[in-house]
Motif scaffolding. Structure first.
Motif, short mmCIF file in Angstrom:
data_model
loop_
_atom_site.label_atom_id
_atom_site.label_comp_id
_atom_site.label_asym_id
_atom_site.label_seq_id
_atom_site.Cartn_x
_atom_site.Cartn_y
_atom_site.Cartn_z
N THR A 195 -6.70 -3.25 3.67
CA THR A 195 -5.58 -4.12 3.31
C THR A 195 -5.95 -5.06 2.18
O THR A 195 -5.19 -5.21 1.21
CB THR A 195 -5.13 -4.93 4.53
OG1 THR A 195 -4.64 -4.03 5.54
CG2 THR A 195 -4.00 -5.89 4.17
N SER A 222 -7.85 3.56 1.75
CA SER A 222 -6.77 4.25 2.45
C SER A 222 -5.38 3.64 2.27
O SER A 222 -4.38 4.30 2.52
CB SER A 222 -7.08 4.35 3.94
OG SER A 222 -7.24 3.06 4.52
N LYS A 223 -5.29 2.39 1.81
CA LYS A 223 -3.97 1.77 1.61
C LYS A 223 -3.61 1.60 0.14
O LYS A 223 -2.59 1.01 -0.20
CB LYS A 223 -3.90 0.43 2.33
CG LYS A 223 -3.96 0.57 3.84
CD LYS A 223 -3.67 -0.72 4.58
CE LYS A 223 -3.67 -0.52 6.08
NZ LYS A 223 -3.38 -1.78 6.81
N LEU A 224 -4.43 2.16 -0.75
CA LEU A 224 -4.08 2.14 -2.16
C LEU A 224 -3.01 3.19 -2.44
O LEU A 224 -2.98 4.25 -1.83
CB LEU A 224 -5.32 2.45 -3.02
CG LEU A 224 -6.40 1.38 -3.06
CD1 LEU A 224 -7.60 1.89 -3.83
CD2 LEU A 224 -5.90 0.08 -3.68
N GLU A 225 -2.14 2.88 -3.39
CA GLU A 225 -1.09 3.82 -3.77
C GLU A 225 -1.42 4.51 -5.08
O GLU A 225 -1.92 3.87 -6.01
CB GLU A 225 0.25 3.09 -3.90
CG GLU A 225 0.74 2.45 -2.60
CD GLU A 225 2.08 1.73 -2.79
OE1 GLU A 225 2.57 1.71 -3.93
OE2 GLU A 225 2.59 1.20 -1.79
N HIS A 226 -1.13 5.81 -5.13
CA HIS A 226 -1.24 6.59 -6.36
C HIS A 226 -2.65 6.57 -6.96
O HIS A 226 -2.82 6.50 -8.16
CB HIS A 226 -0.23 6.10 -7.40
CG HIS A 226 1.16 5.92 -6.88
ND1 HIS A 226 1.88 6.96 -6.34
CD2 HIS A 226 1.95 4.81 -6.81
CE1 HIS A 226 3.07 6.52 -5.96
NE2 HIS A 226 3.12 5.22 -6.21
N GLN A 230 -3.99 -3.89 -6.32
CA GLN A 230 -2.63 -3.47 -6.68
C GLN A 230 -1.58 -4.54 -6.39
O GLN A 230 -0.40 -4.30 -6.59
CB GLN A 230 -2.28 -2.17 -5.95
CG GLN A 230 -3.16 -1.00 -6.38
CD GLN A 230 -2.79 0.32 -5.73
OE1 GLN A 230 -2.22 0.36 -4.64
NE2 GLN A 230 -3.10 1.42 -6.42
N ALA A 264 -6.21 -3.19 -1.15
CA ALA A 264 -4.90 -2.91 -1.73
C ALA A 264 -4.29 -4.17 -2.33
O ALA A 264 -3.74 -4.15 -3.44
CB ALA A 264 -3.98 -2.31 -0.68
N ASP A 265 -4.38 -5.29 -1.62
CA ASP A 265 -3.84 -6.55 -2.13
C ASP A 265 -4.55 -6.97 -3.41
O ASP A 265 -3.94 -7.48 -4.35
CB ASP A 265 -3.99 -7.66 -1.08
CG ASP A 265 -3.06 -7.49 0.11
OD1 ASP A 265 -2.12 -6.68 0.01
OD2 ASP A 265 -3.28 -8.16 1.13
N SER A 317 -6.24 8.81 -6.58
CA SER A 317 -6.84 10.01 -5.96
C SER A 317 -8.35 9.90 -6.01
O SER A 317 -8.91 9.14 -6.78
CB SER A 317 -6.37 11.27 -6.67
OG SER A 317 -6.69 11.20 -8.05
#
Length: 244
Positions: free
Chosen positions: A203, A238-242, A210, A206-207, A244
């Motif tokens: 979490t 695991s909570k990142l978007e887009h 992004q 990701a914060d 790879s």
């Protein structure tokens, strides 16, 4: 910033060690910041192996300690100095003069900050600064609300830092302040490296990477650092978007 995601924590740790080994090969006199804590443990283990196998040469580089709990030194179990000596320095043939760390027991702690700031500046700046990330997004002991333009400074520890920090000690320990390199050091380093592992960090990762860029999330400064390298295992990413 460049984000790299690895299948396991071990893969991430090896990749971080490889970055250090390449840095040392390209510039043997590098000035490198190392953190303490859970995140770097695998990386340091690989670097000790590399040194013994002559795959990494630390003889000419200078190591800077990232931070320390105020009031502690290498004799205090749970201190950053104790961790780095136990897990890293004691396994290498290092010139003690090439290891520069905060004296967190000094009477003049502000003077300690100036000493470290001056040392870094007089030696041409940091070639590599490696950090982990706290559950509240802190880097080193730069807690939420820390201005992005600070060099080394004293910090008032956030409650979650005090709580999580207890895991490094054998008994409940009073933690109130830290002394740390600043976010300005990170932004000016020729390479800034963040290492993180585990779903518990997903979490805040990701914060930070992004979300909105703000001193409220210190690690969000990484979005503004072109030379930043982000090394994550699959759990942490695991909570990142887009990505790879």
């Amino acid at each position: 910033m460049k984000i790299s995601i690895y299948p396991t924590t071990d893969d991430m740790s090896k990749a971080a060690a490889d970055l250090v080994a390449v840095q040392l090969a390209e510039k043997p006199t590098s000035l490198i910041v190392f953190p303490s804590g859970e995140s770097p443990s695998g990386m340091l283990k690989y670097l000790v192996e590399y040194a013994k196998e002559d795959k990494a040469d630390f003889s000419q580089c200078t190591i800077i300690g990232l931070d320390e709990w105020v009031g502690m030194d290498e004799r205090d179990y749970g201190s950053c100095k104790h961790y780095l000596h136990t897990n890293f320095f004691n396994h290498l043939d290092l010139d003690p003069e090439r290891v520069v760390m905060f004296d967190a027991k000094a009477e003049d702690l502000e003077g300690e900050c100036e000493r470290i700031n001056t040392f870094i500046a007089e030696h041409g700046g940091l070639d590599m600064m490696i950090v982990g990330i706290g559950m509240n997004g802190h880097l080193g002991l730069n807690e939420p609300g820390t201005p992005f333009d600070l060099y080394a400074h004293l910090s008032e520890l956030a409650p979650i830092t005090v709580e999580v920090g207890q895991k490094y000690f054998k008994q409940t320990t009073a933690l109130t302040q830290g002394i740390t390199l600043g976010l300005k050091h990170l932004s000016e380093a020729k390479m800034a490296v963040l290492i993180a592992s585990g779903e518990k960090k997903a979490t805040i990762i990701a914060d930070s990477l992004q979300g909105h860029i703000s001193p409220d999330v210190p690690a969000s400064i990484l979005q503004n650092i072109a030379q930043a390298r982000i090394l994550l295992d699959k759990g942490a990413a695991s909570k990142l978007e887009h990505v790879s």
